[in-house]
Design an enzyme around this catalytic site. Structure first.
Site, PDB file in Angstrom:
ATOM      1  N   LYS A  18      -5.911  -7.615 -15.598  1.00 56.04           N
ATOM      2  CA  LYS A  18      -6.561  -7.770 -17.151  1.00 56.04           C
ATOM      3  C   LYS A  18      -6.346  -8.937 -17.371  1.00 56.04           C
ATOM      4  O   LYS A  18      -7.486  -9.817 -17.780  1.00 56.04           O
ATOM      5  CB  LYS A  18      -5.350  -7.313 -17.679  1.00 56.04           C
ATOM      6  CG  LYS A  18      -5.281  -5.484 -17.628  1.00 56.04           C
ATOM      7  CD  LYS A  18      -3.668  -5.245 -18.711  1.00 56.04           C
ATOM      8  CE  LYS A  18      -4.138  -3.738 -18.935  1.00 56.04           C
ATOM      9  NZ  LYS A  18      -2.593  -3.157 -19.088  1.00 56.04           N
ATOM     10  N   GLN A  54       2.301  -4.254 -22.562  1.00 53.49           N
ATOM     11  CA  GLN A  54       2.618  -4.099 -21.269  1.00 53.49           C
ATOM     12  C   GLN A  54       3.524  -3.023 -20.994  1.00 53.49           C
ATOM     13  O   GLN A  54       5.084  -3.414 -21.122  1.00 53.49           O
ATOM     14  CB  GLN A  54       2.783  -4.499 -19.884  1.00 53.49           C
ATOM     15  CG  GLN A  54       2.445  -3.801 -18.626  1.00 53.49           C
ATOM     16  CD  GLN A  54       0.681  -2.892 -18.523  1.00 53.49           C
ATOM     17  OE1 GLN A  54      -0.010  -3.952 -18.791  1.00 53.49           O
ATOM     18  NE2 GLN A  54       0.306  -2.078 -17.955  1.00 53.49           N
ATOM     19  N   ASP A  81      -4.773  -2.245 -27.791  1.00 54.54           N
ATOM     20  CA  ASP A  81      -4.310  -1.652 -26.983  1.00 54.54           C
ATOM     21  C   ASP A  81      -4.574   0.686 -27.963  1.00 54.54           C
ATOM     22  O   ASP A  81      -4.385   1.534 -26.766  1.00 54.54           O
ATOM     23  CB  ASP A  81      -3.214  -1.651 -26.100  1.00 54.54           C
ATOM     24  CG  ASP A  81      -2.546  -1.098 -24.760  1.00 54.54           C
ATOM     25  OD1 ASP A  81      -3.918  -0.793 -24.324  1.00 54.54           O
ATOM     26  OD2 ASP A  81      -1.533  -1.515 -24.241  1.00 54.54           O
TER      27      ASP A  81
END
Ligand code: GUN
Length: 285
Positions: A52, A96, A119
């Site tokens: 990422k 994450q 997200d």
């Protein structure tokens, strides 16, 4: 059989994001910023965060990653997120997952400013997705929809079977497919006789991390297969949830894994972060 080439499409999207970043910088002198929180030493999570970060660099984002030890406290993560919520240089915040067991993941995800929730995991954005309103959509299922659109695969009225009911993939995938007027079944670990469901599917979306879960006897001719799973074999090779070699012979379209959905997830993270930056910039002007 045609391959759904997520790698190629992700590169196209990356180019578009790069142009969007250049335009935003030119018009407003602002650079989109993404902050990532990574807790612990899980090698897969570290590898994803690294990918990422590299993607952010390629498109010209500012990115910062906060790496925290496995035994970090709830308060320490919450304080970091509160700081990121207030920081005007940060447009997107990504935590994450998974987080270690001492951490209340729901509380963490609920603390992220929904306007920076690239997200799409905050219940505010989940609710907007389910009601088919604009918001941030989780990157993996969003990437799947983009990939289908690229190949002009219409899901309207199709029998879509999703295998896996996670908050990150299965549930938002179901919402997106329903919004696109598909008939949707969600199967999971407690589903009795998975084959009964998959045999009836026009399209199968599977992401559970079980090697060879979907075999050729479980699918009908001309099925569309989207393999969202990634696992490592004993020999260290990355593979998906589908017996690609045999299932591909019966498929009309199929994603490889790796090289299908994975690159699309990262492309959608870039696209969501640019969207957040554009919205933030508009708000301020
Ligand atoms: N862990 C597995 N997939 C994802 C994802 O898409 N986003 C985050 N933040 N964590 C994950």
């Amino acid at each position: 059989m045609q391959i759904l080439d997520g790698k190629a499409l992700s590169q196209k999207i990356e180019q578009k994001v790069k142009q969007g970043v250049a335009l935003l910088k030119e018009e407003t002198s602002r650079t989109p910023g993404l902050a990532v929180i990574l807790v612990g030493q899980d090698p897969a999570s570290a590898a994803y965060v690294n990918m990422k970060k590299k993607a952010c660099d390629r498109v010209g984002f500012y990115s910062v990653s906060h790496e925290m030890p496995e035994d970090i406290s709830q308060d320490a993560i919450e304080n970091t997120i509160s700081m990121m919520n207030k920081n005007p240089n940060i447009d997107g915040i990504l935590v994450q997952l998974p987080l270690p067991p001492q951490i209340d993941t729901t509380k963490i995800l609920e603390l992220v400013d929904p306007a920076k929730d690239v997200d799409g995991f905050h219940p505010f954005n989940v609710g907007r997705l389910v009601t088919n309103l604009d918001g941030f959509v989780p990157c993996t299922p969003l990437g799947v929809m983009e990939l289908l659109a690229e190949y002009n695969i219409d899901v309207k009225g199709k029998n879509c079977v999703i295998v896996g009911a996670s908050n990150i993939v299965g549930k938002p995938m179901a919402a997106l497919l329903l919004n696109a007027e598909a008939t949707v079944e969600v199967c999971h670990i407690h589903t009795d006789d998975l084959k009964k469901h998959t045999l009836n599917a026009d399209m199968i979306f599977v992401g559970v991390g079980v090697i060879n879960l979907i075999t050729e006897d479980m699918v009908k001719e001309d099925v569309v297969i989207v393999d969202i799973g990634v696992s490592r074999t004993a020999e260290g090779k990355l593979v998906g949830d589908v017996d690609f070699e045999n299932v591909s012979k019966k498929s009309s379209y199929i994603t490889p894994s790796p090289g299908g959905v994975g690159p699309m997830t990262i492309a959608m993270l870039l696209s969501n972060t640019l969207k957040a930056a554009q919205a933030n910039t508009k708000e301020k002007s």
